[in-house]
Design an enzyme around this catalytic site. Structure first.
Site, mmCIF file in Angstrom:
data_model
loop_
_atom_site.group_PDB
_atom_site.id
_atom_site.type_symbol
_atom_site.label_atom_id
_atom_site.label_comp_id
_atom_site.label_asym_id
_atom_site.label_seq_id
_atom_site.Cartn_x
_atom_site.Cartn_y
_atom_site.Cartn_z
ATOM 1 N N SER A 220 0.817 -1.202 0.000
ATOM 2 C CA SER A 220 0.000 0.000 0.000
ATOM 3 C C SER A 220 0.856 1.259 0.000
ATOM 4 O O SER A 220 1.727 1.417 -0.838
ATOM 5 C CB SER A 220 -0.955 -0.067 1.182
ATOM 6 O OG SER A 220 -2.063 0.727 0.916
ATOM 7 N N HIS B 265 -7.483 -5.729 0.050
ATOM 8 C CA HIS B 265 -6.262 -4.940 0.180
ATOM 9 C C HIS B 265 -5.468 -5.440 1.384
ATOM 10 O O HIS B 265 -5.808 -5.147 2.531
ATOM 11 C CB HIS B 265 -6.716 -3.495 0.406
ATOM 12 C CG HIS B 265 -5.625 -2.505 0.456
ATOM 13 N ND1 HIS B 265 -4.887 -2.155 -0.648
ATOM 14 C CD2 HIS B 265 -5.141 -1.767 1.482
ATOM 15 C CE1 HIS B 265 -4.001 -1.240 -0.304
ATOM 16 N NE2 HIS B 265 -4.131 -0.989 0.985
HETATM 17 C C1 GTR Z 1 -5.397 4.370 1.988
HETATM 18 C C2 GTR Z 1 -4.841 5.232 0.906
HETATM 19 C C3 GTR Z 1 -4.126 4.385 -0.082
HETATM 20 C C4 GTR Z 1 -3.214 3.387 0.563
HETATM 21 C C5 GTR Z 1 -3.740 2.834 1.868
HETATM 22 C C6 GTR Z 1 -2.717 2.165 2.782
HETATM 23 O O1 GTR Z 1 -6.143 5.038 2.902
HETATM 24 O O2 GTR Z 1 -5.899 5.905 0.335
HETATM 25 O O3 GTR Z 1 -3.423 5.198 -1.010
HETATM 26 O O4 GTR Z 1 -1.952 3.918 0.731
HETATM 27 O O5 GTR Z 1 -4.319 3.796 2.645
HETATM 28 O O6 GTR Z 1 -1.561 2.568 2.846
HETATM 29 O O7 GTR Z 1 -3.145 1.243 3.469
#
Ligand code: GTR
Length: 674
Positions: free
Chosen positions: A527, A654
């Site tokens: 991420s 994610h």
């Molecule tokens: C989210 C963000 C993403 C990603 C994610 C993370 O809130 O919008 O770009 O980086 O966090 O790092 O888990």
């Protein structure tokens, strides 16, 4: 006694010219008998907010850091010239008058309101107000016009994890502190017929509405832009009885959305001073739950707007790249420079004479591993604590995976040998308590990594720059500042760039560690840390491989697709991540001089692994794959083997899973093992 005479007398005593405001009927004069919380609350923004509505607000603050009501009373009684008296006059200019007694400030203007402030932890203890508040009230009453109203400030609870000593009184619980503050101030207000300025509730509203970490800058004082503006909004509405929602004043460095949130949270606090309200605001992405409104964010493949990607093999001046040599000598540096200056921000070089020390070393994981913890000092009093696991009994330098962690080294494994950061060092960030141990274990299959013959090298983001918008004052940020500079230039680093720089500093250390082969280190990240790993490897050719796990917007996903997270949302939610120049591309993606396929291509000729997850539409898996395929064309052009690039998309959300890691290990086996 005539007020003007007193003013002149006060001015003479001070040796400076204090002046009463011209008598405009809509002028309101407010004097705070306060401390540093009051400094945060009223010394900026408040005058301007009132001015935007056509009011003239004269604001005084009798300041002593951490001052208690008892001390205020003692100072009044002895008339001691103990205060820095700050005054924002009719013209909105703040002037500081040193060594001022309370009496002089009280005489300085025909005040309409006097606001009392208790020290922030004591404010939650009703007994701490007696008998001082009554004494001060009488003292002020005798020196102000009859109409002058008296008020009390409901201050805010500390950030969860604050290291302020007073927090112990509330078992380090923000909720407990907030409730105690409400009870205490309500009781004092009732007993002493004071009306209240509900800043503490406004702060709590914002914590429940938007982002718990963003209101304070060090765990108790307010964030210089957001927190201070929020509380000034509350003062304005509580004093002037005018709704602050829609107020036209814009403080520096705050986006429209946070202005909107601050106004609504302040307003809700004035309507319901004793209860937390989670306000509705124009929030397309709810940072707490991950639910976004579909009308704001496109997650419908059919609705992706048409776009044209810039050609990775065409120079800015229109020339075609005709040979691999030209790519490496001209196009690659040109692209890297564009990404550095227009998106992530430039970072400084290595630290000359950088020092480190082994903080701890010992067997771990039932003897399967050797754990090594190293402190790397990158500035006086600033260091990275690197946690390493090496396969026990490894002979000779081995390859490694280096990845930062989100929540602290202790969270990556239940291993009781992992050091907690020193409490003061983690100041203002999350609290590190025993339960956090191993909480992120699922993302770090340490046993698999070492069993396959790799070292794992990790460290916490906060050691380089805590992951919140603090006004660019903490972490490594100031390292680049010229004298007097307070804010990075538009092409100087944001947090992602700082983190990537930190990874390079850890690589500097690994070059000296005899057990790791620094020429075989893969940068890996999930991420936001996937974005960081890509940047670290793009910038620092010593990284032998890059792995991007669900890095999404600002990582592997194409910006021009505007699918899932877009530049608007990423810069709105995380204004600290990028450099100032990047904000020009909000809703303006087509003017970007590059797109993320070219970012991936910067990894060539080294191995590149990009991974996505099917249900991770926020990261735009399709955009990640398309960028990867475009980058592969550059690898092809350079005559590189197809085995150097790999992509996978797996089922699920994610996350960085063991399954993902196993594939990265397989890939690394092909490239990092001799
Ligand atoms: C989210 C963000 C993403 C990603 C994610 C993370 O809130 O919008 O770009 O980086 O966090 O790092 O888990």
């Amino acid at each position: 006694m005539d007020k003007r005479f007193l003013t002149i007398l006060g001015a003479l005593l001070l040796g400076v010219a204090l002046s009463a405001a011209p008598a405009r009927p809509d002028t309101m004069r407010v004097l705070c008998i306060g401390n540093s919380f009051t400094e945060d609350a009223v010394e900026q923004n408040l005058h301007e907010i009132a001015a935007a509505d056509g009011h003239v607000l004269i604001v005084g603050n009798l300041y002593i850091g951490g001052c208690t009501l008892e001390k205020h009373w003692r100072n009044a009684e002895r008339d001691s010239a103990a205060y820095s008296y700050r005054k924002v006059g009719v013209d909105g200019i703040r002037v500081k008058y040193p060594k001022t007694p309370i009496s002089t400030a009280l005489a300085d203007e025909p005040w309409d309101v006097v606001v009392f402030h208790q020290q922030s932890a004591l404010a939650a203890v009703p007994d701490s107000f007696e008998p001082w508040i009554g004494n001060l009230q009488r003292y002020a009453k005798a020196r102000t016009p009859r109409r002058c109203k008296q008020m009390i400030h409901l201050t805010w609870a500390y950030a969860q994890g604050s290291t302020n000593e007073g927090f112990a009184r509330f078992d380090h619980s923000q909720e407990k502190m907030y409730e105690a503050l409400c009870r205490s101030i309500a009781a004092v207000a009732k007993r002493h017929r004071l009306s209240m300025i509900p800043s503490g509730t406004a702060v709590q509203n914002s914590r429940h509405t938007f982002n718990r970490e963003n209101v304070t800058r060090d765990g108790y004082h307010l964030h210089k832009w957001f927190g201070r503006y929020l509380v000034a909004c509350t003062f304005y509405e509580a004093l002037c009885k005018t709704s602050v929602v829609g107020n036209a004043y814009r403080p520096p460095h705050l986006g429209e959305r946070r202005v909107d949130i601050a106004q609504k949270c302040a307003h809700a606090a004035c309507l319901h001073p004793m209860e937390v309200t989670r306000v509705d605001f124009d929030n397309p992405f709810d940072t707490s739950g991950g639910n976004w409104k579909p009308d704001y964010i496109n997650t419908d493949p059919a609705k992706v707007l048409a776009y044209t990607l810039p050609d990775a093999l065409t120079m800015q001046d229109g020339r075609k790249v005709t040979s691999p040599e030209q790519w490496y000598a001209e196009r690659r540096p040109e692209l890297l420079d564009l990404f550095e200056t227009k998106m992530y921000g430039k970072a400084p070089g290595p630290i000359e004479g950088m020092k480190w020390e082994i903080a701890e070393e010992g067997p771990a994981l039932d003897g399967k591993a050797l754990r090594r913890q190293v402190r790397i000092f990158y500035a006086p009093h600033k260091y990275i604590t690197v946690l390493m696991y090496l396969p026990a009994g490894a002979t000779g330098p081995i390859p490694a995976f280096m990845g930062m962690n989100f929540e602290g080294n202790v969270t990556i494994s239940p291993d009781p040998g992992i050091l907690y950061p020193e409490p003061n060092y983690a100041r203002g960030y999350r609290i590190y308590t025993e339960p956090a141990r191993g909480s992120q274990e699922a993302r770090w299959p340490v046993e698999d990594i070492i069993a396959r013959g790799y070292a794992l090298v990790t460290f916490h983001t906060s050691d380089i720059d805590p992951d919140y918008d603090d006004g660019f004052g903490n972490g490594a940020t100031p390292l680049i500042y010229r004298e007097g500079q307070k804010f990075p230039d538009p092409d100087q680093w944001g947090t992602l760039s700082e983190w990537a720089w930190g990874m390079s500093r850890v690589l500097d250390y690994l070059e000296a560690d005899p057990d790791v082969d620094a020429s075989r280190v893969a940068a890996i990240g999930h991420s936001r840390l996937g974005k960081t790993a890509l940047l670290a490897a793009a910038r620092d050719p010593r990284f032998a491989m890059a792995v991007s796990n669900d890095s999404g917007c600002g990582g592997a996903a194409l910006s021009r697709r505007r699918y899932g997270e877009t530049i608007r949302f990423i810069t709105g939610n995380f204004p600290h991540w990028f450099c100032g120049n990047f904000f020009k591309y909000v809703d303006n993606e087509d003017t970007l001089p590059f797109d993320q396929h070219e970012f991936l291509a910067l990894i060539a000729p080294r191995p590149l692994y990009v991974a996505s997850a099917e249900d991770d539409s926020w990261s735009d898996p399709v955009g990640e794959r398309l960028a990867f395929q475009e980058a592969q064309k550059v690898y092809d052009f350079l005559g590189l083997d197809r085995g150097l690039t790999e992509y996978h998309i797996r089922e699920g959300e994610h996350e960085l899973t063991r399954g993902d890691w196993l594939r990265y290990l397989d890939f690394a086996d092909k490239h990092l093992k001799h």
